[in-house]
Write an enzyme that holds these catalytic residues in place. Structure first.
Site, PDB file in Angstrom:
ATOM      1  N   ASP A  21       0.803  -1.227   0.000  1.00  0.00           N
ATOM      2  CA  ASP A  21       0.000   0.000   0.000  1.00  0.00           C
ATOM      3  C   ASP A  21       0.836   1.276   0.000  1.00  0.00           C
ATOM      4  O   ASP A  21       0.315   2.359  -0.259  1.00  0.00           O
ATOM      5  CB  ASP A  21      -0.943   0.016   1.204  1.00  0.00           C
ATOM      6  CG  ASP A  21      -2.040  -1.033   1.095  1.00  0.00           C
ATOM      7  OD1 ASP A  21      -2.443  -1.336  -0.044  1.00  0.00           O
ATOM      8  OD2 ASP A  21      -2.477  -1.555   2.132  1.00  0.00           O
ATOM      9  N   GLY A  64      -6.064  -0.698  -1.405  1.00  0.00           N
ATOM     10  CA  GLY A  64      -5.809   0.645  -0.898  1.00  0.00           C
ATOM     11  C   GLY A  64      -6.992   1.146  -0.103  1.00  0.00           C
ATOM     12  O   GLY A  64      -7.698   2.057  -0.525  1.00  0.00           O
ATOM     13  N   ARG A  65      -7.230   0.517   1.060  1.00  0.00           N
ATOM     14  CA  ARG A  65      -8.382   0.912   1.879  1.00  0.00           C
ATOM     15  C   ARG A  65      -8.206   2.313   2.452  1.00  0.00           C
ATOM     16  O   ARG A  65      -9.158   3.077   2.567  1.00  0.00           O
ATOM     17  CB  ARG A  65      -8.588  -0.105   3.006  1.00  0.00           C
ATOM     18  CG  ARG A  65      -9.820   0.171   3.873  1.00  0.00           C
ATOM     19  CD  ARG A  65     -10.108  -0.960   4.843  1.00  0.00           C
ATOM     20  NE  ARG A  65     -10.630  -2.132   4.160  1.00  0.00           N
ATOM     21  CZ  ARG A  65      -9.926  -3.240   3.915  1.00  0.00           C
ATOM     22  NH1 ARG A  65      -8.662  -3.317   4.292  1.00  0.00           N
ATOM     23  NH2 ARG A  65     -10.463  -4.268   3.298  1.00  0.00           N
ATOM     24  N   GLY A  79      -3.270   4.738 -18.202  1.00  0.00           N
ATOM     25  CA  GLY A  79      -4.118   5.610 -19.014  1.00  0.00           C
ATOM     26  C   GLY A  79      -5.596   5.516 -18.700  1.00  0.00           C
ATOM     27  O   GLY A  79      -6.442   5.613 -19.601  1.00  0.00           O
ATOM     28  N   GLU A  81      -9.351   6.467 -17.590  1.00  0.00           N
ATOM     29  CA  GLU A  81     -10.149   7.667 -17.842  1.00  0.00           C
ATOM     30  C   GLU A  81     -10.515   8.395 -16.551  1.00  0.00           C
ATOM     31  O   GLU A  81     -10.751   9.600 -16.553  1.00  0.00           O
ATOM     32  CB  GLU A  81     -11.425   7.303 -18.612  1.00  0.00           C
ATOM     33  CG  GLU A  81     -11.243   7.179 -20.120  1.00  0.00           C
ATOM     34  CD  GLU A  81     -10.341   6.023 -20.527  1.00  0.00           C
ATOM     35  OE1 GLU A  81      -9.590   6.182 -21.514  1.00  0.00           O
ATOM     36  OE2 GLU A  81     -10.372   4.962 -19.868  1.00  0.00           O
ATOM     37  N   ARG A 141     -18.802  -3.252 -16.807  1.00  0.00           N
ATOM     38  CA  ARG A 141     -18.258  -4.456 -16.196  1.00  0.00           C
ATOM     39  C   ARG A 141     -17.389  -4.072 -15.002  1.00  0.00           C
ATOM     40  O   ARG A 141     -16.847  -2.968 -14.940  1.00  0.00           O
ATOM     41  CB  ARG A 141     -17.416  -5.256 -17.198  1.00  0.00           C
ATOM     42  CG  ARG A 141     -18.210  -5.845 -18.353  1.00  0.00           C
ATOM     43  CD  ARG A 141     -19.124  -6.975 -17.876  1.00  0.00           C
ATOM     44  NE  ARG A 141     -19.767  -7.659 -18.985  1.00  0.00           N
ATOM     45  CZ  ARG A 141     -20.882  -7.272 -19.568  1.00  0.00           C
ATOM     46  NH1 ARG A 141     -21.481  -6.163 -19.149  1.00  0.00           N
ATOM     47  NH2 ARG A 141     -21.407  -7.966 -20.563  1.00  0.00           N
ATOM     48  N   ARG A 150      -0.817  -9.108  -4.419  1.00  0.00           N
ATOM     49  CA  ARG A 150       0.148  -9.413  -3.365  1.00  0.00           C
ATOM     50  C   ARG A 150       1.164 -10.480  -3.770  1.00  0.00           C
ATOM     51  O   ARG A 150       2.068 -10.797  -3.004  1.00  0.00           O
ATOM     52  CB  ARG A 150      -0.586  -9.879  -2.102  1.00  0.00           C
ATOM     53  CG  ARG A 150      -1.465  -8.805  -1.484  1.00  0.00           C
ATOM     54  CD  ARG A 150      -1.976  -9.230  -0.117  1.00  0.00           C
ATOM     55  NE  ARG A 150      -2.782  -8.193   0.498  1.00  0.00           N
ATOM     56  CZ  ARG A 150      -2.295  -7.148   1.159  1.00  0.00           C
ATOM     57  NH1 ARG A 150      -0.978  -7.014   1.273  1.00  0.00           N
ATOM     58  NH2 ARG A 150      -3.082  -6.251   1.693  1.00  0.00           N
TER      59      ARG A 150
END
Length: 217
Positions: A21, A64-65, A79, A81, A141, A150
């Site tokens: 993290d 990434g809590r 890249g 959006e 999706r 990990r």
């Protein structure tokens, strides 16, 4: 734990930061972060192929809590959006506007990278459902990368970083220092007291947020 061990038994201890993290105070990079980041970018690149060939909008959730380092850097590198992270509450309305602009510009597919601790208060499936309801022309999706982040072989950067930190930790112990954590700053090895490393907070790079905002226009 190391700080308690040192205080109770008076044995010299030196800490080395290891977490994907990258959320530990006192270092710009933790061991494992670069490997996880490259794993995520590789996965998003593959998802992008499917998104383009099937004209789809993919929401990709990464770990990434409490820290958005992986999401932000992977989003820029791959890249994406849009990028949603715990440190910034961009709001779902802004996300909708961004995706509308993307569609109007002629893009037939899009990628949105979301840290699992995004500040919107919704999980990735709820966000995807919200967007699908408000922008029905998107074929939406969701891909949750999960624990694949990990695993894998360490990158060269992580291997060199671990070696440098290990050597510096031992040299610091031999020099009589203890109860500290090794860190990397401006390409140099530094030491931070355990108390600062534990209580301090790793800050997100604000300039990277600016870069991400510019690239998603």
């Amino acid at each position: 734990g190391a700080m308690i061990f040192q205080s109770e038994y008076n044995i010299p201890v030196m800490g080395i930061p290891g977490t994907i993290d990258n959320d530990i105070y006192g270092t710009t990079h933790t061991i494992g972060y670069d490997t996880a980041l490259n794993t995520v970018i590789g996965a998003i690149d593959k998802i992008r192929d499917t998104a383009i060939s099937h004209n789809r909008l993919f929401f990709v959730e990464v770990m990434g809590r409490d820290a958005g380092h992986i999401a932000l850097n992977a989003g820029i590198g791959a890249g994406a959006e849009e990028v949603l992270i715990p440190e910034e509450n961009m709001g779902l309305e802004r996300l909708l506007e961004s995706l509308k602009r993307s569609e109007k510009s002629g893009k037939s597919s899009s990628i949105v990278v979301i840290a699992e601790g995004d500040k919107s208060g919704k999980n990735v499936f709820e966000i995807a459902e919200y967007v699908e309801k408000n922008l029905p022309y998107y074929d939406v999706r969701v891909s949750v990368l999960g624990h694949m982040q990990r695993g894998g072989s360490p990158t060269c950067f992580d291997r060199v970083l671990a070696s440098r930190m290990g050597v510096f930790a031992v040299e610091s112990l031999l020099a009589g220092k203890s109860n500290m954590m090794v860190g990397l700053k401006n390409e140099e090895m530094i030491l931070s007291p355990f108390e600062k490393a534990i209580k301090g907070k790793s800050e997100i790079n604000k300039d990277l947020i600016r870069v991400s905002d510019i690239l998603t226009i």
